[in-house]
Design a protein around this motif. Structure first.
Motif, PDB file in Angstrom:
ATOM      1  N   GLU A   6      58.033  88.759  22.900  1.00  0.00           N
ATOM      2  CA  GLU A   6      58.836  87.591  23.240  1.00  0.00           C
ATOM      3  C   GLU A   6      60.008  87.463  22.267  1.00  0.00           C
ATOM      4  O   GLU A   6      59.885  87.802  21.085  1.00  0.00           O
ATOM      5  N   CYS A  22      60.923  88.283  27.761  1.00  0.00           N
ATOM      6  CA  CYS A  22      59.597  88.894  27.620  1.00  0.00           C
ATOM      7  C   CYS A  22      59.721  90.342  28.073  1.00  0.00           C
ATOM      8  O   CYS A  22      60.059  90.601  29.226  1.00  0.00           O
ATOM      9  N   TRP A  36      54.267  82.406  31.240  1.00  0.00           N
ATOM     10  CA  TRP A  36      54.671  81.873  29.937  1.00  0.00           C
ATOM     11  C   TRP A  36      53.702  80.760  29.564  1.00  0.00           C
ATOM     12  O   TRP A  36      53.359  79.917  30.401  1.00  0.00           O
ATOM     13  N   TYR A  95      54.698  82.020  24.382  1.00  0.00           N
ATOM     14  CA  TYR A  95      54.117  83.343  24.567  1.00  0.00           C
ATOM     15  C   TYR A  95      54.253  83.763  26.025  1.00  0.00           C
ATOM     16  O   TYR A  95      54.193  82.929  26.920  1.00  0.00           O
ATOM     17  N   CYS A  96      54.366  85.063  26.263  1.00  0.00           N
ATOM     18  CA  CYS A  96      54.291  85.557  27.628  1.00  0.00           C
ATOM     19  C   CYS A  96      53.093  86.501  27.730  1.00  0.00           C
ATOM     20  O   CYS A  96      52.622  87.036  26.729  1.00  0.00           O
TER      21      CYS A  96
END
Length: 124
Positions: A6, A22, A36, A95-96
């Protein structure tokens, strides 16, 4: 386990915008639903948005609907999260992940492993 990278976080004033990226350098993202997530200080990690591989249909958490837009560029093997009209409550590590289907994410699921994430801070 795969870990996506990311980027794009930073410090922005309320009302501002950021675009998160990402990327997976080892695998093509074309065939995966990409989600996500975010985790704010003192809060549980939550799903924010998801985009399906096949139909490119999207899902957004109510808290970001109308302000965030998820998209994917298969040629660049990248999924983006465009975040507009940012609010202080959007402050979190984002976060992905490609580990879950969007249906799982909508129902509260998430991956077992997490990458580094990217910090988004919305403050004046």
């Amino acid at each position: 386990q795969r870990q996506l990278a990311e980027s794009g976080g930073g410090l922005v004033q309320p009302g501002g915008s950021l675009r998160l990226s990402c990327v997976d350098s080892g695998f093509t993202l074309d065939y995966y639903d990409i989600a996500w997530f975010r985790q704010a200080p003192g809060k549980q990690r939550e799903g924010v948005s998801c985009i399906r591989a096949s139909t490119r249909s999207t899902w957004y958490a109510d808290s970001v609907k109308g302000r965030f837009t998820i998209s994917r560029d298969n040629e660049k093997n990248t999924v983006y999260l465009q975040m507009d009209s940012l609010k202080p409550e959007d402050t979190a590590v984002y976060y992905c992940s490609a580990e879950n289907t969007c249906l799982e994410v909508v129902n509260g699921g998430g991956p077992d492993y997490w990458g580094q994430g990217t910090q988004v801070t919305v403050s004046s």
